[in-house]
Motif scaffolding. Structure first.
Motif, PDB file in Angstrom:
ATOM      1  N   ARG A  81       0.808  -1.224   0.000  1.00 56.39           N
ATOM      2  CA  ARG A  81       0.000   0.000   0.000  1.00 56.39           C
ATOM      3  C   ARG A  81       0.838   1.270   0.000  1.00 56.39           C
ATOM      4  N   SER A  82       2.073   1.198   0.486  1.00 55.95           N
ATOM      5  CA  SER A  82       2.882   2.422   0.596  1.00 55.95           C
ATOM      6  C   SER A  82       4.353   2.076   0.632  1.00 55.95           C
ATOM      7  N   GLY A  83       5.175   3.127   0.676  1.00 58.42           N
ATOM      8  CA  GLY A  83       6.606   2.926   0.777  1.00 58.42           C
ATOM      9  C   GLY A  83       7.015   2.159   2.016  1.00 58.42           C
ATOM     10  N   VAL A  84       6.214   2.229   3.069  1.00 60.89           N
ATOM     11  CA  VAL A  84       6.501   1.457   4.281  1.00 60.89           C
ATOM     12  C   VAL A  84       6.561  -0.021   3.947  1.00 60.89           C
ATOM     13  N   ASP A  85       5.592  -0.476   3.154  1.00 60.34           N
ATOM     14  CA  ASP A  85       5.543  -1.887   2.777  1.00 60.34           C
ATOM     15  C   ASP A  85       6.704  -2.247   1.858  1.00 60.34           C
ATOM     16  N   ALA A  86       7.076  -1.329   0.969  1.00 67.24           N
ATOM     17  CA  ALA A  86       8.195  -1.588   0.057  1.00 67.24           C
ATOM     18  C   ALA A  86       9.508  -1.720   0.812  1.00 67.24           C
ATOM     19  N   ASN A  87       9.610  -1.074   1.944  1.00 67.09           N
ATOM     20  CA  ASN A  87      10.843  -1.146   2.735  1.00 67.09           C
ATOM     21  C   ASN A  87      10.957  -2.422   3.558  1.00 67.09           C
ATOM     22  N   ARG A  88       9.835  -3.130   3.762  1.00 65.13           N
ATOM     23  CA  ARG A  88       9.890  -4.335   4.602  1.00 65.13           C
ATOM     24  C   ARG A  88       9.569  -5.630   3.865  1.00 65.13           C
ATOM     25  N   ASP A  89       8.960  -5.540   2.687  1.00 61.20           N
ATOM     26  CA  ASP A  89       8.499  -6.715   1.955  1.00 61.20           C
ATOM     27  C   ASP A  89       9.205  -6.765   0.605  1.00 61.20           C
ATOM     28  N   VAL A  90       9.921  -7.866   0.329  1.00 58.52           N
ATOM     29  CA  VAL A  90      10.739  -7.924  -0.884  1.00 58.52           C
ATOM     30  C   VAL A  90       9.895  -7.905  -2.152  1.00 58.52           C
ATOM     31  N   ASP A  91       8.715  -8.522  -2.146  1.00 58.51           N
ATOM     32  CA  ASP A  91       7.856  -8.461  -3.321  1.00 58.51           C
ATOM     33  C   ASP A  91       7.415  -7.026  -3.583  1.00 58.51           C
ATOM     34  N   CYS A  92       7.048  -6.335  -2.518  1.00 59.58           N
ATOM     35  CA  CYS A  92       6.636  -4.935  -2.663  1.00 59.58           C
ATOM     36  C   CYS A  92       7.805  -4.074  -3.131  1.00 59.58           C
ATOM     37  N   ARG A  93       9.012  -4.439  -2.718  1.00 66.32           N
ATOM     38  CA  ARG A  93      10.182  -3.669  -3.156  1.00 66.32           C
ATOM     39  C   ARG A  93      10.363  -3.776  -4.673  1.00 66.32           C
ATOM     40  N   VAL A  94      10.117  -4.955  -5.227  1.00 63.48           N
ATOM     41  CA  VAL A  94      10.193  -5.103  -6.684  1.00 63.48           C
ATOM     42  C   VAL A  94       9.106  -4.263  -7.353  1.00 63.48           C
ATOM     43  N   VAL A  95       7.904  -4.295  -6.792  1.00 63.25           N
ATOM     44  CA  VAL A  95       6.793  -3.516  -7.354  1.00 63.25           C
ATOM     45  C   VAL A  95       7.122  -2.030  -7.354  1.00 63.25           C
ATOM     46  N   TYR A  96       7.603  -1.530  -6.230  1.00 66.05           N
ATOM     47  CA  TYR A  96       7.882  -0.098  -6.104  1.00 66.05           C
ATOM     48  C   TYR A  96       9.127   0.307  -6.888  1.00 66.05           C
ATOM     49  N   THR A  97      10.112  -0.574  -6.947  1.00 61.84           N
ATOM     50  CA  THR A  97      11.283  -0.264  -7.771  1.00 61.84           C
ATOM     51  C   THR A  97      10.890  -0.172  -9.233  1.00 61.84           C
ATOM     52  N   SER A  98      10.013  -1.055  -9.677  1.00 58.32           N
ATOM     53  CA  SER A  98       9.518  -0.996 -11.057  1.00 58.32           C
ATOM     54  C   SER A  98       8.813   0.329 -11.311  1.00 58.32           C
ATOM     55  N   GLY A  99       8.020   0.774 -10.343  1.00 60.35           N
ATOM     56  CA  GLY A  99       7.356   2.071 -10.484  1.00 60.35           C
ATOM     57  C   GLY A  99       8.348   3.209 -10.564  1.00 60.35           C
ATOM     58  N   SER A 100       9.409   3.147  -9.753  1.00 57.05           N
ATOM     59  CA  SER A 100      10.438   4.180  -9.789  1.00 57.05           C
ATOM     60  C   SER A 100      11.170   4.176 -11.123  1.00 57.05           C
ATOM     61  N   LEU A 101      11.482   2.998 -11.632  1.00 56.59           N
ATOM     62  CA  LEU A 101      12.154   2.903 -12.937  1.00 56.59           C
ATOM     63  C   LEU A 101      11.291   3.509 -14.036  1.00 56.59           C
ATOM     64  N   ASP A 102      10.003   3.272 -13.985  1.00 56.76           N
ATOM     65  CA  ASP A 102       9.102   3.888 -14.970  1.00 56.76           C
ATOM     66  C   ASP A 102       9.143   5.406 -14.885  1.00 56.76           C
ATOM     67  N   GLU A 103       9.144   5.908 -13.654  1.00 54.11           N
ATOM     68  CA  GLU A 103       9.136   7.359 -13.469  1.00 54.11           C
ATOM     69  C   GLU A 103      10.429   7.998 -13.964  1.00 54.11           C
ATOM     70  N   VAL A 104      11.545   7.292 -13.844  1.00 48.87           N
ATOM     71  CA  VAL A 104      12.832   7.827 -14.313  1.00 48.87           C
ATOM     72  C   VAL A 104      12.959   7.696 -15.825  1.00 48.87           C
ATOM     73  N   TRP A 105      12.744   6.493 -16.346  1.00 40.98           N
ATOM     74  CA  TRP A 105      12.966   6.276 -17.770  1.00 40.98           C
ATOM     75  C   TRP A 105      11.894   6.928 -18.632  1.00 40.98           C
ATOM     76  N   GLY A 106      10.709   7.141 -18.064  1.00 44.99           N
ATOM     77  CA  GLY A 106       9.649   7.798 -18.840  1.00 44.99           C
ATOM     78  C   GLY A 106      10.089   9.117 -19.445  1.00 44.99           C
ATOM     79  N   PRO A 107      10.667  10.024 -18.661  1.00 48.69           N
ATOM     80  CA  PRO A 107      11.174  11.276 -19.241  1.00 48.69           C
ATOM     81  C   PRO A 107      12.606  11.185 -19.765  1.00 48.69           C
ATOM     82  N   GLN A 108      13.450  10.376 -19.123  1.00 52.82           N
ATOM     83  CA  GLN A 108      14.872  10.389 -19.473  1.00 52.82           C
ATOM     84  C   GLN A 108      15.169   9.729 -20.814  1.00 52.82           C
ATOM     85  N   LEU A 109      14.499   8.639 -21.138  1.00 49.89           N
ATOM     86  CA  LEU A 109      14.812   7.965 -22.396  1.00 49.89           C
ATOM     87  C   LEU A 109      14.519   8.850 -23.604  1.00 49.89           C
ATOM     88  N   PRO A 110      13.332   9.449 -23.712  1.00 50.28           N
ATOM     89  CA  PRO A 110      13.116  10.328 -24.869  1.00 50.28           C
ATOM     90  C   PRO A 110      13.985  11.576 -24.844  1.00 50.28           C
TER      91      PRO A 110
END
Length: 313
Positions: A81-110
């Protein structure tokens, strides 16, 4: 890197697969930010092509993905549900890292290449999974399949990375793995990913250059991750990097160097069998991306000396 406690991402971004799939054939997989370690150890010891040890994952024709084996997991929405969960749950960390990668590459690649970013699919699995590249088991480790533009993760691998290969267990060590597989997707978008198959083995091979470039792209993500706004202009998903974070990422990169894997298996170092690069090379190319934030700094294919990235000179 630590996720800000109030961070939120779309958990539907990631699908979850059950156990075994039945596909055979397929193109090829690229795994190796930390992926394919068990298979890679065998290849390095036997002097063979890692792809040939993947059975159904090597071949000349694609097969359809078994979409029936994949479903958006309601449990992820409940657990992550939040960054708290991403910091303690490895599955959530993959989910949130994927979201962060989208946010970075979305503007940076073009902005940096003129190519619009198309987000890869991401799938969590346990045991085995059917992919556009064929059937895979957890022994392959995290990997990217260009045939279906999907990054696959069995998160039990992260404990193996620490226990068997000596990587730190910090968050950025795991996030680096996710970012590396996304790096292969960037290569797929830019038309470079096929080079690995053209020259699949050797210290200066196209395969090694492909893996080192994915490490560099992981560093590009880390460069921007704590400053790039989150979804809908919200605060960045991740807190600023600390020296400990960087050490964690470098420990993961070092743990999966070809030379270190060969030594840990009791074999002599044999650069002719390399497919991913040495421990030092993997660290240096990650740092090249981290220090510059530039896709252009990651041109491993043009580099004359893979031990000394131009961006770090």
């Amino acid at each position: 890197m630590t996720f800000n406690e109030g961070a939120h991402v779309d958990t539907g971004r990631v699908s979850v697969s059950g156990g075994a799939g039945g596909g055979r054939g397929g193109r090829y997989v690229l795994g190796g930010g930390a992926g394919g370690l068990i298979v890679l150890v065998l290849a390095l010891l036997l002097g063979g092509d890692p792809g040939s040890l993947l059975g159904g994952l090597s071949g000349s024709t694609g097969v359809p993905v078994d979409t029936g084996a994949s479903a958006v997991s309601s449990s992820l929405a409940e657990r992550c549900r939040s960054g708290v969960d991403a910091n303690r749950d490895v599955d959530c960390r993959v989910v949130y890292t994927s979201g962060s990668l989208d946010e970075v590459w979305g503007p940076q690649l073009p902005a940096q290449t003129g190519v619009d970013y198309v987000a890869p699919k991401v799938r969590l699995f346990s045991g085995a999974v059917n992919t556009g590249c064929g059937n895979a088991t957890s022994d392959v480790g995290p990997f990217y399949c260009p045939a279906d533009s999907t990054a696959y993760f069995d998160t039990s691998f992260f404990q193996l990375l620490t226990d068997r290969f000596g990587a730190n267990d910090g968050a950025l060590a795991q996030e680096y793995v996710v970012a590396h597989e996304f790096g292969h997707h960037i290569q797929n978008q830019l038309g470079d990913i096929g080079r690995a198959q053209q020259d699949p083995r050797g210290a200066t091979s196209q395969a090694v250059r492909t893996e080192l470039q994915a490490d560099c792209y992981a560093g590009v993500w880390a460069h921007y991750a704590s400053t790039q706004p989150g979804p809908d202009g919200s605060a960045p998903l991740l807190a600023p990097l600390t020296p400990t974070d960087v050490r964690d990422a470098l420990s993961a990169a070092s743990a999966v160097g070809d030379d270190r894997i060969q030594r840990s298996a009791g074999a002599r170092v044999n650069p002719e069998g390399w497919t991913h690069g040495s421990s030092d090379q993997r660290q240096q190319w990650f740092l090249a991306g981290l220090d510059t934030g530039k896709v252009a700094a990651c041109d491993t294919y043009a580099a004359r000396d893979l031990n000394n990235p131009p961006a770090l000179r």
